[in-house]
Design an enzyme around this catalytic site. Structure first.
Site, short mmCIF file in Angstrom:
data_model
loop_
_atom_site.label_atom_id
_atom_site.label_comp_id
_atom_site.label_asym_id
_atom_site.label_seq_id
_atom_site.Cartn_x
_atom_site.Cartn_y
_atom_site.Cartn_z
N GLN A 1 -4.73 -1.51 9.68
CA GLN A 1 -4.59 -2.83 9.05
C GLN A 1 -5.16 -3.91 9.98
O GLN A 1 -4.85 -3.96 11.16
CB GLN A 1 -3.10 -3.11 8.75
CG GLN A 1 -2.84 -4.39 8.00
CD GLN A 1 -3.44 -4.40 6.58
OE1 GLN A 1 -3.56 -3.38 5.93
NE2 GLN A 1 -3.81 -5.58 6.11
N ASP B 1 -11.15 2.78 4.04
CA ASP B 1 -11.43 1.34 3.97
C ASP B 1 -12.94 1.07 3.87
O ASP B 1 -13.35 -0.04 3.53
CB ASP B 1 -10.92 0.66 5.25
CG ASP B 1 -9.66 -0.14 5.03
OD1 ASP B 1 -9.43 -0.60 3.90
OD2 ASP B 1 -8.90 -0.31 6.00
N LYS C 1 0.84 -1.20 0.00
CA LYS C 1 0.00 0.00 0.00
C LYS C 1 0.88 1.26 0.00
O LYS C 1 0.60 2.23 -0.70
CB LYS C 1 -0.94 -0.01 1.23
CG LYS C 1 -2.04 -1.07 1.12
CD LYS C 1 -2.82 -1.27 2.43
CE LYS C 1 -3.81 -2.42 2.28
NZ LYS C 1 -4.55 -2.73 3.52
N1 GUN Z 1 -6.88 -6.90 6.17
C1 GUN Z 1 -7.23 -7.65 5.09
N2 GUN Z 1 -7.82 -6.87 4.16
C2 GUN Z 1 -7.84 -5.62 4.64
C3 GUN Z 1 -8.31 -4.39 4.13
O1 GUN Z 1 -8.87 -4.27 3.03
N3 GUN Z 1 -8.13 -3.32 4.93
C4 GUN Z 1 -7.55 -3.41 6.15
N4 GUN Z 1 -7.44 -2.31 6.88
N5 GUN Z 1 -7.11 -4.54 6.66
C5 GUN Z 1 -7.25 -5.63 5.90
#
Ligand code: GUN
Length: 280
Positions: A91, A114, A47
């Site tokens: 996350q 998100d 990311k």
């Molecule tokens: N863990 C697995 N997928 C995601 C996601 O799309 N966003 C976040 N914040 N954590 C994750």
């Protein structure tokens, strides 16, 4: 059979966003990473790199797995009022002693890129997609379908997996587009009785070879959200690609299908947040 090329579309979107970001004074995304889970670390580094390439400043806040709920909330609150931060991403998964829902509810919904905050989920379910943030993976699936002119309207869609991150928002997005939607999950008794009627099947479970050719009808559109590592190190999805691809009309590969779209949508949501900030 046509392969839905998520990598190609994600690259195109990322290039467009890069041009768009140049028109802003500044765009920033903050990522909070708690603990040292390998997969989470990998996702966060991907990311971060994607942000840099798009000209978005990324802020990484690394916290130990022993962090308290109170301390984590304080970090989120700092980011809520930081003018350099347009998007906040915590996350997941978080360590067991932390109440994930509580942490997500502290994020300013206007920075919740998100799309996990209940205010954003409520807006999505109410059909107000333009004015909220939608979870990146299901949003990426919709963009991929649009790219190939696949309209879910009137089609039978089956979503396998009912998580807050993928399955539930995916079902809402499809319903908002007038699809007839089944949501299957771990307690579904006879999965095949649902999937066999699906025009569009979207699988997000995390189990290799869960969907086999006998479970789908001819010409089904198959979207594989799963990412599984086999004992031999090979990365595969939840769909038996070799067999299912001989029967499907469209199918996403793993890797190179939905995965790249998720990151592109995170950048897109972050730019959307910056736009909303400026239009206020
Ligand atoms: N863990 C697995 N997928 C995601 C996601 O799309 N966003 C976040 N914040 N954590 C994750």
């Amino acid at each position: 059979m046509i392969i839905l090329d998520g990598k190609k579309l994600a690259d195109k979107i990322r290039n467009e966003l890069k041009a768009e970001v140049k028109m802003f004074d500044h765009v920033g995304l903050a990522v909070i990473l708690v603990g040292d889970d390998d997969a989470s670390r990998l996702y966060v580094s991907m990311k971060k790199k994607a942000c840099e390439e798009a000209g978005i400043e990324s802020f990484e806040i690394k916290l130990p797995s022993t962090v308290t709920e109170h301390e984590l909330i304080a970090e989120v609150e700092k980011l809520n009022i930081n003018n350099k931060v347009d998007g906040i991403l915590v996350q997941l998964p978080l360590p067991k002693h932390i109440n994930t829902a509580k942490i997500i509810s502290v994020i300013d919904p206007k920075k919740d890129v998100d799309g996990f905050h209940h205010v954003n989920i409520g807006s999505l379910v109410a059909g107000m997609e333009d004015n909220c943030f939608v979870s990146c993976t299901p949003l990426g699936v919709i963009k991929l379908l649009e790219e190939y002119n696949i309209d879910p309207k009137g089609k039978n869609s089956v979503v396998v997996g009912a998580s807050n991150i993928v399955g539930k928002p995916m079902a809402s997005l499809l319903l908002n587009r007038n699809s007839t939607v089944d949501i299957c999950h771990i307690y579904t008794q006879d999965l095949k009785s649902h999937t066999i009627n699906a025009d569009i099947i979207i699988v997000a479970v995390g189990k290799a070879n869960l969907i086999t050719a006998d479970m789908i009808k001819n010409d089904a559109i198959v979207i594989d959200v799963g990412i599984n590592k086999l004992p031999n190190g090979k990365i595969v999805g939840d769909v038996d690609f070799d067999e299912v691809s001989t029967k499907a009309s469209y199918i996403t590969p793993v890797p190179g299908g939905v995965g790249p779209m998720t990151i592109a949508m995170l950048l897109s949501n972050t730019v959307k947040s910056a736009k909303m900030r400026l239009s206020k």
